[in-house]
Write a protein that holds these residues in place. Structure first.
Motif, short mmCIF file in Angstrom:
data_model
loop_
_atom_site.label_atom_id
_atom_site.label_comp_id
_atom_site.label_asym_id
_atom_site.label_seq_id
_atom_site.Cartn_x
_atom_site.Cartn_y
_atom_site.Cartn_z
N ALA A 319 0.61 -0.97 0.29
CA ALA A 319 0.50 0.13 -0.53
C ALA A 319 0.58 1.01 0.05
CB ALA A 319 -0.87 0.00 1.02
N ILE A 344 -2.23 -6.02 -3.09
CA ILE A 344 -3.01 -5.75 -2.06
C ILE A 344 -4.41 -6.61 -1.62
CG2 ILE A 344 -3.82 -3.81 -1.50
CD1 ILE A 344 -1.73 -1.96 -3.15
N ALA A 359 -3.50 2.21 0.45
CA ALA A 359 -3.71 1.53 -0.49
C ALA A 359 -5.03 2.22 -1.81
CB ALA A 359 -4.33 0.52 -0.33
#
Length: 723
Positions: A319, A344, A359
């Motif tokens: 992130a 992610i 993120a």
């Protein structure tokens, strides 16, 4: 080792300071981890340190009249111990220097090398000594500060940092002075560990010291390897210092040479550090000294492409990489970005609030779509699980990113996030309050009345501290969420905004005007206030988005004939609106629908009845060389507006009130605008981010989530103000 008994025979058999320091150093070098041996080292060294500290205290008393310090007083030097700690520390430092403290400490068996070895060894083992031990070691090391060699200096500071102990300010001042005198003798390892330790201790030296330090790094840059670079760059970033552009370029170039030798975690640390100072919004990327450049970023992607370093990243690290790309305005190739987002997603269950916010914000700042509905749902599930841990910063920026990406969060998540916010409203900064309320408006989520009342109360208490876009965001959010505001508070808000109009962008001015129109509030000094607004607009059009222009137009129309702008202002407005419109409208109907979409008018919300609006729409159409509607055949522009209003009313859907926090949006009780249902959004372009980066707010501390818009974006929502 002896237990430190009081008999003379046992004193003679005690391990010496040199021996105990060598033991601690050897344990660290060999990687020995033995709790009993560590405890014995602490006990033995503690006795010798206490003996030296007692001798220093006695010398302080004997040096002359003054404050008498006891051991208990000196314990107050620990962080958070109270106001007396500074006076105690300063007194000890001054008196110890007058008493020839280094000779006293050496007479007790301690040398500078012994103290440095002891601290380095125990620091490497991440030992947490007792308060007695820490105080005694602080006093002894302070006395020997001028005797430390460069390798010993950084070892002492690094040891305290690893122990999570922050020495008192006089100690740190002495260390910085000693380090400055010997800075040219520091090795690359010493420079790297020193800046890392200062950052870990959250102690920011003065800019002259930092300038000398960064200059020495640039001078010795060829000696820096991956491990040192991965400490220097994050260290300088954490201290809020950016060296001169030529120094930045030198360090970045060295990092690129060794990029293939970095560990996965070090790659993340370096990219995150250089992304902390992006170019000014709207400025070329080359204007920022820290900007890594395309070649650096290309090499970074080459080194981290799957299944290379990316596979070893945690969710937090992945992130952070996405966030860093958004900061330096770099969109990786589609294949790499897809792999990063998939990684992610696989790590989302283990992510905390900060990583979740990074993120989502990074994705929105790069002007990318959500990868998939499954990705969005996984994010929401994780956010719900950790909602109680969201900080004010993560809440404000996370909600803004959700609005920008048009996330469709479940009601449970929104309830959990607003509940978390209610528990820490007093900790929100002014910027975060504005971001949060505007994001809630964009998400069409109205918290409970109790929550709104608490929010307004917090705004009232912090009102003098608001600045820049805060006023526009607040009025937009509160008006959109149908929160009535008492006239005195509105008056204060407008007065404060009027004094700080210079800080608002064109977008912020549009939000401010629209929000004020919803409350139909008449200013006491209205003529002067509106004149100042129009003057500010003249120099801020370049920072207004299509939605900002739409809100400005509708807001002024709702206010009626009071304080309307001049013809020159109208011409500048039309030029900006045309520049932001992607395609020339093919008909008057398309033009009117475009204005509705730009202003975010929802289903059931008609155009205001305004002769000024009618005139502005005609001028806008003429600027596109459109033939005016025929009054005889089609009823003219007024008939077209009425027809579109009827269509909007027919498309209106009843807002459904859920149990809890979601409620149908009705305009405030003191507004003349008609009610607007929450049922469907009519904006044609998705919301984007609102990034605030006022450097004077950070006070030397860099917020991890202090983000900017991606270059070239055209913000179209309240949470998308281009600065």
């Amino acid at each position: 080792m002896s237990n430190g008994g009081g008999s003379s025979s046992s004193d003679d058999q005690r391990i010496t300071p040199n021996q105990v320091a060598a033991t601690a150093y050897g344990m660290a070098v060999l990687g020995v981890s033995d709790q009993e041996l560590t405890a014995a080292v602490l006990q033995a060294s503690g006795l010798w340190l206490q003996e030296a500290a007692t001798a220093l205290e006695q010398a302080t008393r004997d040096s002359g009249p003054g404050v008498q310090y006891t051991a208990a007083d000196k314990f107050l030097q620990q962080p958070g111990s109270g106001a007396a700690s500074v006076a105690v520390a300063e007194g000890l430092a001054a008196d110890a220097a007058a008493a020839g403290s280094s000779d006293i400490v050496e007479a007790c068996g301690w040398s500078a090398a012994d103290v440095a070895s002891l601290l380095w060894g125990l620091g490497a083992a991440e030992v947490q000594p007792s308060l007695d031990w820490v105080w005694a070691c602080t006093a002894v090391s302070q006395a020997l500060m001028h005797r430390f060699q460069p390798t010993q200096l950084w070892g002492v500071l690094w040891g305290f940092a690893k122990m999570s102990h922050q020495p008192p300010q006089p100690w740190l001042a002495s260390w910085l002075a000693a380090a400055r005198q010997q800075l040219d003798s520091f090795s690359a390892e010493g420079l790297a560990h020193s800046i890392w330790a200062l950052a870990a201790l959250e102690h920011v030296p003065d800019r002259l010291w930092l300038r000398a330090f960064s200059g020495m790094v640039a001078y010795k840059v060829r000696s820096f390897m991956a491990s040192e670079l991965s400490m220097v760059l994050p260290g300088l970033s954490a201290l809020g210092y950016k060296p001169r552009p030529e120094v930045c370029r030198t360090i970045i170039a060295q990092a690129r040479r060794h990029l293939h030798t970095f560990k996965p975690s070090q790659l993340v640390a370096v990219l995150h550090a250089v992304a902390s100072y992006p170019p000014a919004n709207g400025a070329p990327a080359s204007t920022s000294g820290w900007h890594p450049g395309r070649l650096f970023l290309f090499d970074f992607i080459s080194q981290t492409s799957p299944p290379a370093a990316m596979g070893a990243w945690t969710g937090e690290q992945a992130a952070a990489v996405l966030w860093a790309f958004s900061r330096v305005r770099y969109i990786p190739d589609k294949r790499y970005l897809k792999s990063l987002l998939l990684h992610i997603q696989s790590q989302l269950p283990a992510c905390g609030p900060d990583a979740l916010t990074q993120a989502l914000w990074g994705l929105a700042a790069l002007q990318q779509q959500l990868p998939s509905r499954a990705w969005e749902q996984a994010w929401c599930r994780t956010a719900l699980a950790v909602a109680g841990d969201f900080t004010p910063q993560a809440l404000a920026h996370g909600l803004s990113a959700m609005a920008a990406l048009r996330v469709q969060p479940p009601a449970e998540l929104m309830q959990a996030l607003t509940r978390a916010a209610s528990g820490c409203l007093s900790s929100f900064t002014c910027m975060e309050l504005g971001l949060m309320i505007a994001a809630l408006a964009d998400l069409h989520w109205r918290p409970s009345q109790a929550w709104m009342t608490a929010f307004v109360s917090q705004v009232a208490s912090q009102l003098p501290a608001f600045e820049n876009e805060d006023y526009g965001l607040l009025l937009f959010g509160l008006a959109s969420l149908a929160e009535p505001l008492p006239p005195p508070l509105l008056g204060r808000l407008c007065a404060e905004a009027g004094r700080k109009l210079y800080g608002l962008s064109g977008e912020g001015l549009g939000l401010l005007v629209w929000g004020l129109a919803q409350y139909d509030y008449e200013l006491g000094d209205g003529e002067d206030w509106w004149a100042a607004v129009y003057v500010e607009c003249n120099s801020k059009w370049s920072s207004a988005s299509l939605r900002g222009c739409g809100l400005m137009l509708v807001g002024l129309a709702q206010l009626g004939p009071r304080h309307l702008p001049s013809g020159d202002w109208e011409s500048a407005y039309i030029n900006r609106y045309k520049a932001l419109t992607p395609n020339k409208p093919r008909s008057w109907h398309e033009l009117l629908m475009g204005v509705r979409a730009a202003a975010g008018l929802e289903a059931g919300e008609p155009f205001p009845q305004s002769a000024w609006l009618h005139s502005m729409l005609l001028r806008l159409g003429r600027s596109w060389h459109m033939s005016e509607p025929d009054d005889d055949e089609a009823g003219g522009l007024a008939a077209l507006i009425a027809d579109i209003n009827n269509q909007a009313a027919a498309a209106s859907v009843a807002a459904v009130a859920n149990d809890g926090d979601v409620r149908a949006g009705a305009r405030p009780a003191n507004t003349a605008a008609p009610a607007a249902a929450w049922g469907m959004a009519t904006t044609v372009s998705r919301p984007q981010l609102h990034g605030l980066t006022s450097s004077h707010r950070s006070n030397g501390q860099h917020m991890l989530l202090q983000l900017e818009d991606y270059a070239g974006s055209a913000p179209t929502s309240a949470t998308a103000v281009l600065l």
